[in-house]
Design a protein around this motif. Structure first.
Motif, mmCIF file in Angstrom:
data_model
loop_
_atom_site.group_PDB
_atom_site.id
_atom_site.type_symbol
_atom_site.label_atom_id
_atom_site.label_comp_id
_atom_site.label_asym_id
_atom_site.label_seq_id
_atom_site.Cartn_x
_atom_site.Cartn_y
_atom_site.Cartn_z
ATOM 1 N N SER A 39 0.709 -0.985 0.138
ATOM 2 C CA SER A 39 0.249 -0.143 0.355
ATOM 3 C C SER A 39 0.681 1.164 0.295
ATOM 4 C CB SER A 39 -1.119 -0.223 1.170
ATOM 5 O OG SER A 39 -1.875 -1.004 0.986
ATOM 6 N N ASP A 40 0.509 2.282 -0.689
ATOM 7 C CA ASP A 40 1.060 3.832 -0.548
ATOM 8 C C ASP A 40 0.560 4.370 0.516
ATOM 9 O OD1 ASP A 40 2.356 3.004 -2.595
ATOM 10 O OD2 ASP A 40 1.098 4.534 -4.129
ATOM 11 N N ALA A 41 1.232 5.319 1.253
ATOM 12 C CA ALA A 41 0.931 5.770 2.776
ATOM 13 C C ALA A 41 1.373 6.460 2.824
ATOM 14 C CB ALA A 41 1.690 4.936 3.520
ATOM 15 N N TYR A 42 0.101 7.626 3.779
ATOM 16 C CA TYR A 42 0.763 9.420 3.732
ATOM 17 C C TYR A 42 0.380 9.520 4.983
ATOM 18 C CZ TYR A 42 -1.171 8.239 -1.325
ATOM 19 O OH TYR A 42 -1.369 7.856 -2.054
ATOM 20 N N VAL A 43 0.944 10.618 5.255
ATOM 21 C CA VAL A 43 0.694 11.682 6.771
ATOM 22 C C VAL A 43 1.064 12.740 6.422
ATOM 23 C CG1 VAL A 43 2.017 11.257 8.934
ATOM 24 C CG2 VAL A 43 2.942 9.681 7.532
ATOM 25 N N SER A 44 0.310 13.326 7.269
ATOM 26 C CA SER A 44 0.103 15.190 6.790
ATOM 27 C C SER A 44 -0.024 15.734 8.440
ATOM 28 C CB SER A 44 -1.004 15.117 5.597
ATOM 29 O OG SER A 44 -2.359 15.135 7.228
ATOM 30 N N ALA A 45 0.428 16.650 8.303
ATOM 31 C CA ALA A 45 0.585 17.439 9.766
ATOM 32 C C ALA A 45 0.394 18.721 9.685
ATOM 33 C CB ALA A 45 1.607 17.050 10.544
ATOM 34 N N VAL A 46 -1.116 19.382 10.446
ATOM 35 C CA VAL A 46 -1.745 20.816 9.583
ATOM 36 C C VAL A 46 -0.634 21.417 11.005
ATOM 37 C CG1 VAL A 46 -3.566 22.607 9.384
ATOM 38 C CG2 VAL A 46 -3.309 19.737 9.026
ATOM 39 N N ALA A 47 0.242 22.557 10.723
ATOM 40 C CA ALA A 47 0.647 22.906 11.245
ATOM 41 C C ALA A 47 -0.609 24.146 12.372
ATOM 42 C CB ALA A 47 1.666 23.755 11.484
ATOM 43 N N VAL A 48 -0.940 24.532 13.987
ATOM 44 C CA VAL A 48 -1.743 25.556 13.810
ATOM 45 C C VAL A 48 -1.519 27.028 14.632
ATOM 46 C CG1 VAL A 48 -4.233 26.627 14.049
ATOM 47 C CG2 VAL A 48 -3.873 24.634 13.375
ATOM 48 N N PRO A 49 -0.445 27.513 13.555
ATOM 49 C CA PRO A 49 -0.122 28.648 15.279
ATOM 50 C C PRO A 49 -1.178 29.764 15.146
ATOM 51 C CG PRO A 49 0.102 29.829 12.775
ATOM 52 C CD PRO A 49 0.156 28.110 12.494
ATOM 53 N N ARG A 50 -0.989 30.461 16.176
ATOM 54 C CA ARG A 50 -1.413 31.218 17.248
ATOM 55 C C ARG A 50 -1.643 32.453 16.005
ATOM 56 N NH1 ARG A 50 -1.983 31.718 22.419
ATOM 57 N NH2 ARG A 50 -0.916 30.038 23.966
ATOM 58 N N LEU A 51 -3.301 33.561 16.455
ATOM 59 C CA LEU A 51 -3.637 34.091 14.877
ATOM 60 C C LEU A 51 -3.360 35.292 16.089
ATOM 61 C CD1 LEU A 51 -6.319 32.181 13.813
ATOM 62 C CD2 LEU A 51 -3.572 32.238 12.695
ATOM 63 N N GLY A 52 -3.883 36.645 15.386
ATOM 64 C CA GLY A 52 -3.592 37.502 16.197
ATOM 65 C C GLY A 52 -2.708 38.640 15.443
ATOM 66 N N PRO A 53 -1.836 40.184 15.923
ATOM 67 C CA PRO A 53 -1.331 40.712 15.042
ATOM 68 C C PRO A 53 -0.498 40.735 15.538
ATOM 69 C CG PRO A 53 -2.874 42.063 15.962
ATOM 70 C CD PRO A 53 -3.542 40.320 16.101
ATOM 71 N N GLN A 54 -0.238 40.562 16.232
ATOM 72 C CA GLN A 54 0.996 40.097 17.653
ATOM 73 C C GLN A 54 1.604 38.713 16.966
ATOM 74 O OE1 GLN A 54 -1.476 39.715 18.549
ATOM 75 N NE2 GLN A 54 -1.692 37.702 20.039
ATOM 76 N N GLU A 55 1.887 37.487 15.981
ATOM 77 C CA GLU A 55 2.064 36.882 16.466
ATOM 78 C C GLU A 55 3.120 36.794 15.406
ATOM 79 O OE1 GLU A 55 2.307 34.228 18.681
ATOM 80 O OE2 GLU A 55 0.827 36.114 19.850
ATOM 81 N N LYS A 56 4.000 36.950 14.757
ATOM 82 C CA LYS A 56 4.983 37.380 13.961
ATOM 83 C C LYS A 56 5.799 36.317 14.466
ATOM 84 C CE LYS A 56 9.171 40.140 11.972
ATOM 85 N NZ LYS A 56 10.236 40.441 12.762
ATOM 86 N N VAL A 57 5.633 35.858 12.010
ATOM 87 C CA VAL A 57 6.285 34.984 11.997
ATOM 88 C C VAL A 57 7.175 35.267 10.070
ATOM 89 C CG1 VAL A 57 4.624 32.889 12.592
ATOM 90 C CG2 VAL A 57 4.201 34.261 10.203
#
Length: 437
Positions: free
Chosen positions: A84-102
């Motif tokens: 079988s083919d296998a798939y692993v995904s990861a959703v990264a969820v940072p904090r939201l808001g104007p002070q949260e710089k990335v």
């Protein structure tokens, strides 16, 4: 009296629950800020391990909640077969808001490795890029079984490694993770078909659909993504907000999608103001579109995909290999928080134009049951997520009305049995909580 007070406490608890549903740790939204990501409420919480020998087991067909610190390297373990083919995904969820710089290069990487640390290939990272503002981003890793494959072709345990890159000048908060593991059975013996991806396909976008738009309300994650059919859809989006949509695409069909941002008063210029990310049914990012914003109407569209075909998986290009399976394809649309600085903190008109070309064909000759991917493949879970978000989306005014209704009921109970309303008669209004409170 005890019964009334008990009922009152239960009622207040219910109202409080309505107010709090949907706020996950570290993701509660303040007034005027975008709502939190809609994590799968069926997900199992699992802690990533710093060392591979301590890695916790993940199972195919399941979703997990986890978290990762800046610079973190976390291990998990999966059991794979040899077909079988296998798939692993990861959703990264940072904090939201104007002070949260990335930063441009901030993001995550997902890898699948064998017990010797060899990469299974098709590892993928997700970074914020030129649209440098916090939003959910998803990365994935794939194990593809190939006739001439070298690594990761045998059955046994494998490691999932999730790594986070965060610049020192960026926000150092913990990020939430939603991890999904999927498996796809191999093909029947003698029915492998082409083993090379197509070198060309019809890539000219059709005339965008027009006509009266239908109303849509995008979700806040993959799990509550709004289901759309081909056509024109209208929604509203606020600065800093990400809206999720899904559209089913069958075997042999080709998806074309675009997002139009409406005009606004004000002046200014925001680069990469609207981000449109397209994901396939196993949450692999396949194509991205951006547009600037200067107050005039703008449109952004991901690169068109080839018709969905099994053979696409053999391509090294994301927009080709991503169109490897039928199911729900997702569109994540984000409006930069910087738009609020020049044009105001408000809802902006958003129009989605969806086209699906081609007649749906039969699936490939799988050796096992034909897999179904995406939210519509498990509507029981999807509907549950929608109900959860629906409750979380109840406005403060609705909660207030609910509370007043509870107080009114308790006042009547205190006076005696609740009367049955007679046609043409109205009970005198009663406001506020019972006097015994």
């Amino acid at each position: 009296m005890k019964r009334q007070r008990s009922l009152g406490r239960v009622a207040l608890a219910a109202v409080a629950a309505v107010c709090s549903v949907g706020a996950f740790p570290g993701q509660a939204a303040a007034v005027g800020e975008p709502g939190p990501y809609a994590f799968d409420h069926h997900a199992t919480t699992v802690a990533g391990a710093v060392a591979s020998t301590d890695a916790k087991q993940l199972k195919a067909g399941s979703t997990y909640r986890s978290s990762i610190e800046p610079g973190g390297q976390l291990y998990y373990q999966v059991e794979l077969d040899a077909a079988s083919d296998a798939y692993v995904s990861a959703v990264a969820v940072p904090r939201l808001g104007p002070q949260e710089k990335v930063d441009y290069a901030d993001g995550i990487k997902v890898s699948l490795q064998d017990l010797k640390g060899n990469s299974c290939g098709n590892d993928n990272d997700a970074v914020f890029g030129s649209a440098g503002y916090p939003r959910p981003i998803a990365a994935h890793a794939t194990r593809t079984v190939k006739k001439d494959g070298i690594f990761c072709q045998s059955a046994g345990p494998y490691y999932v490694l999730i790594e986070r890159t965060t610049k020192a000048t960026s926000a150092q908060d913990e990020w939430g993770l939603e991890i999904r593991v999927d498996s796809e059975p191999g093909l029947k013996s003698g029915s492998a078909g082409p083993t090379e991806a197509p070198s060309s396909w019809p890539s000219a976008s059709p005339v965008p659909p027009a006509g009266t738009a239908q109303r849509a309300e995008g979700g806040t994650g993959f799990n509550d993504a709004a289901a759309l059919k081909p056509g024109v859809w209208d929604d509203r989006i606020k600065p800093g907000q990400t809206r999720f949509y899904r559209v089913p695409v069958g075997w042999g069909q080709q998806l074309f999608a675009s997002a139009d941002l409406g005009s606004s008063t004000g002046s200014g210029f925001v680069a990469s103001a609207l981000s449109v990310q397209l994901y396939n049914p196993v949450r692999s990012a396949v194509s991205t579109g951006y547009t600037l914003y200067d107050g005039k109407p703008k449109s952004a569209a991901p690169d068109p995909l080839p018709p969905v075909a099994y053979r696409n998986r053999y391509s090294v290009r994301d927009e080709v290999s991503g169109a490897r399976m039928a199911g729900d394809y997702y569109l994540a649309v984000t409006l930069s928080p910087d738009v609020a600085k020049s044009f105001g903190e408000k809802g902006y008109g958003l129009t989605l134009r969806m086209s699906v070309k081609g007649t749906e064909g039969p699936p490939p000759a799988y050796a096992g049951a034909v897999p179904h991917y995406g939210t519509s493949a498990g509507e029981s879970a999807g509907h549950g997520a929608m109900r959860l978000v629906g409750i979380a989306g109840i406005s403060a005014g609705t909660v207030l009305v609910l509370g007043l209704g509870v107080w009114r009921l308790l006042a009547r109970r205190r006076a005696g049995t609740v009367p049955v309303e007679q046609p043409g008669r109205q009970s005198p209004p009663q406001y506020g909580p019972p006097s015994a409170w």
